[in-house]
Motif scaffolding. Structure first.
Motif, mmCIF file in Angstrom:
data_model
loop_
_atom_site.group_PDB
_atom_site.id
_atom_site.type_symbol
_atom_site.label_atom_id
_atom_site.label_comp_id
_atom_site.label_asym_id
_atom_site.label_seq_id
_atom_site.Cartn_x
_atom_site.Cartn_y
_atom_site.Cartn_z
ATOM 1 N N HIS A 263 0.823 -1.211 0.000
ATOM 2 C CA HIS A 263 0.000 0.000 0.000
ATOM 3 C C HIS A 263 0.858 1.262 0.000
ATOM 4 C CE1 HIS A 263 -3.104 2.887 1.005
ATOM 5 N NE2 HIS A 263 -2.454 3.209 2.126
ATOM 6 N N TYR A 264 1.891 1.274 0.810
ATOM 7 C CA TYR A 264 2.694 2.483 0.959
ATOM 8 C C TYR A 264 3.722 2.678 -0.153
ATOM 9 C CZ TYR A 264 0.935 3.246 5.734
ATOM 10 O OH TYR A 264 0.142 3.493 6.831
ATOM 11 N N THR A 265 4.247 1.606 -0.729
ATOM 12 C CA THR A 265 5.406 1.732 -1.619
ATOM 13 C C THR A 265 5.153 1.329 -3.064
ATOM 14 O OG1 THR A 265 6.236 -0.510 -1.168
ATOM 15 C CG2 THR A 265 6.889 1.238 0.356
ATOM 16 N N ILE A 399 2.542 0.733 11.470
ATOM 17 C CA ILE A 399 2.149 2.015 10.859
ATOM 18 C C ILE A 399 3.017 3.142 11.414
ATOM 19 C CG2 ILE A 399 0.265 3.667 10.604
ATOM 20 C CD1 ILE A 399 -1.668 1.283 10.795
ATOM 21 N N TYR A 402 6.690 2.735 10.253
ATOM 22 C CA TYR A 402 6.895 3.034 8.828
ATOM 23 C C TYR A 402 7.125 4.533 8.634
ATOM 24 C CZ TYR A 402 6.130 3.860 3.905
ATOM 25 O OH TYR A 402 6.280 4.294 2.615
ATOM 26 N N TYR A 403 6.294 5.353 9.269
ATOM 27 C CA TYR A 403 6.453 6.803 9.113
ATOM 28 C C TYR A 403 7.711 7.306 9.804
ATOM 29 C CZ TYR A 403 1.842 7.227 7.021
ATOM 30 O OH TYR A 403 0.772 7.128 6.164
#
Length: 493
Positions: A263-265, A399, A402-403
């Motif tokens: 989702h993020y990358t 989550i 990750y940030y």
């Protein structure tokens, strides 16, 4: 098929060292072939295409959440009743779990169709034009294959319940490795993932037919006729319910990191992350397979009222020693072995994920034997509790991390969650299940402290020093418990 039956029956008459080799071959050969297949995927299809394949595979793995514990309950019921006159109970349990598995197959394909048709609409995974349709078709075929595996799971569990791991290993090796070898042939010949999936489904059907025939040959008293009077449907749900709950929670946690990375990358970085996850999960799968030998033995001895503590010490000593030795070796030789295997460019991109994922596996392997041990006792709900605690902690941490740290922060969160929960699991397991002093089980985790620093450096000498310290701590703390135990473990752990 007759020749296969003759071969299996001829070579599977007793629990010998030779039969242990078959178990070892099944445990090791499949992950080895899967590992060798990865660079071929990347070479012929590219990293992004490999990422799509792994995404489809992970989405299909969600169907395993439908598993109502058909394998575990089959092992438990067979192992508990095998030395009694209650063979009708065994026959009813196997037959009813087969029927449940067929229902799960239908549900798996149905849910797969729903996911497939809605994949492009949500685009949660940042798929490019055309990738969603391709992934959707893969998911539909993969969910069918997962559904067929439910039936195989019940049939192989019959042999495990009777502690005929040699026969189960031969049938499993035929099923899993035959599929991988066929995939390699198709890939080299220029075929894509769709052709590989159709071949997989055809082999699934063939292997189920062989396994049905073998069960009937070895245990003719098992008649594949449902009997809900002998084993009511409510009893099946009650027996399987806790196994199902722990599996759903565990599967959610197992896939969460992969879905968040995708989702993020996007598919590029997800492809590199998937290489690390594949290495880690295949290693974990090997160690878990060794641990499954404990399950039916504990269930059987509990039914006889015998002590099971010596089995715990033996199994834990072997699995921890084997696992930590393998992980330390991979961390030391990784820069050479993985670069040779993947190529310089691919390895450079995947290396941080690989190192940290190996450390995560070093932590989580402490839970393998307690997990299998608990499944063989009346404390099955403990596994659901432990899984829930770990996943509720890991997913929010992923989550946040990750940030804070980028893509590798996902693995930092996995390690942090495991380090907080696994000691609590060992404490409660020792107190309530084994009923032994809690400090004994926590001591088994001490060698792990020497492995954790290995992910922070690429210096080979530092890693060798940490590996030697790990071995010394294991020899001084864990190994003596293996030597002291006199209770024989008949399964080839």
């Amino acid at each position: 098929m007759q020749s296969v039956l003759h071969y299996i029956r001829k070579t599977g008459q007793s629990q010998t060292v030779k039969n242990s080799y078959w178990s070892l071959a099944d445990v090791v050969l499949y992950p080895v072939l899967m590992t060798l297949l990865t660079p071929l995927y990347i070479k012929y299809l590219g990293v992004e295409q490999y990422g799509i394949w792994m995404l489809a595979g992970n989405l299909a793995l969600m169907m395993n959440a439908l598993n109502m514990g058909v394998g575990e309950s089959t092992i438990r019921l067979v192992s508990r009743n095998r030395d009694t006159e209650l063979r009708d109970h065994i026959s009813a349990a196997v037959s009813n779990n087969i029927l449940v598995s067929v229902a799960l197959l239908i549900m798996s394909v149905s849910f797969g169709a729903v996911i497939s048709f809605n994949l492009s609409g949500t685009n949660f995974f940042n798929l490019k034009a055309g990738q969603a349709d391709e992934a959707g078709y893969m998911i539909l075929l993969l969910t069918a294959s997962v559904g067929f595996r439910f039936i195989e799971l019940v049939l192989l569990s019959v042999f495990k319940g009777f502690e005929r791991f040699d026969v189960a290993a031969k049938l499993s090796a035929l099923s899993r490795n035959g599929t991988i070898i066929g995939s390699i042939v198709l890939l080299v010949c220029g075929y894509g993932f769709i052709a590989i999936l159709w071949l997989t489904i055809m082999l699934n059907v063939l292997n189920i037919a062989i396994q049905f025939a073998c069960v009937r040959r070895f245990y003719p008293f098992i008649r594949f006729r449902t009997n809900f009077k002998q084993q009511p449907l409510s009893a099946i749900i009650q027996t399987n319910g806790w196994y199902w709950l722990q599996f759903v929670i565990g599967m959610t946690g197992f896939l969460a990191d992969r879905f968040l990375i995708a989702h993020y990358t996007g598919m590029g970085i997800f492809g590199y992350y998937s290489i690390a996850a594949m290495i880690g999960s295949q290693l974990h799968s090997i160690l878990v397979t060794f641990g499954t030998f404990v399950f039916p033995r504990v269930s059987y001895l509990n039914g006889q009222g015998n002590s099971v503590i010596p089995i715990y010490y033996k199994a834990s000593s072997v699995i921890q020693g084997l696992g930590w030795f393998t992980i330390c070796t991979l961390l030391i030789t990784g820069p050479f072995v993985f670069r040779l295997w993947l190529g310089g460019e691919t390895y450079s991109a995947a290396q941080p994920f690989i190192d940290w994922y190996l450390v995560y596996q070093a932590v989580i392997l402490l839970a393998i034997v307690p997990y299998q041990f608990i499944n063989g006792t009346s404390f099955v709900k403990f596994n659901s509790l432990f899984e829930l605690m770990m996943r509720l902690l890991q997913i929010p941490l992923m989550i946040v991390f990750y940030y804070a740290f980028g893509p590798t922060g996902i693995i930092y969160a996995l390690i942090a969650g495991a380090l907080l929960i696994v000691p609590a699991q060992l404490f409660l397991f020792g107190k309530h299940v084994l009923r032994i002093p809690k400090n004994k089980l926590l001591l088994f985790a001490v060698p792990l402290l020497a492995i954790l620093p290995m992910a922070f450096t690429q210096n080979v000498m530092v890693r060798i020093t940490c590996a030697l310290l790990t071995g010394l701590l294991y020899y001084k703390i864990v190994w003596p418990y293996f030597i002291k135990q006199q209770e024989p473990v008949t399964a080839p752990i």
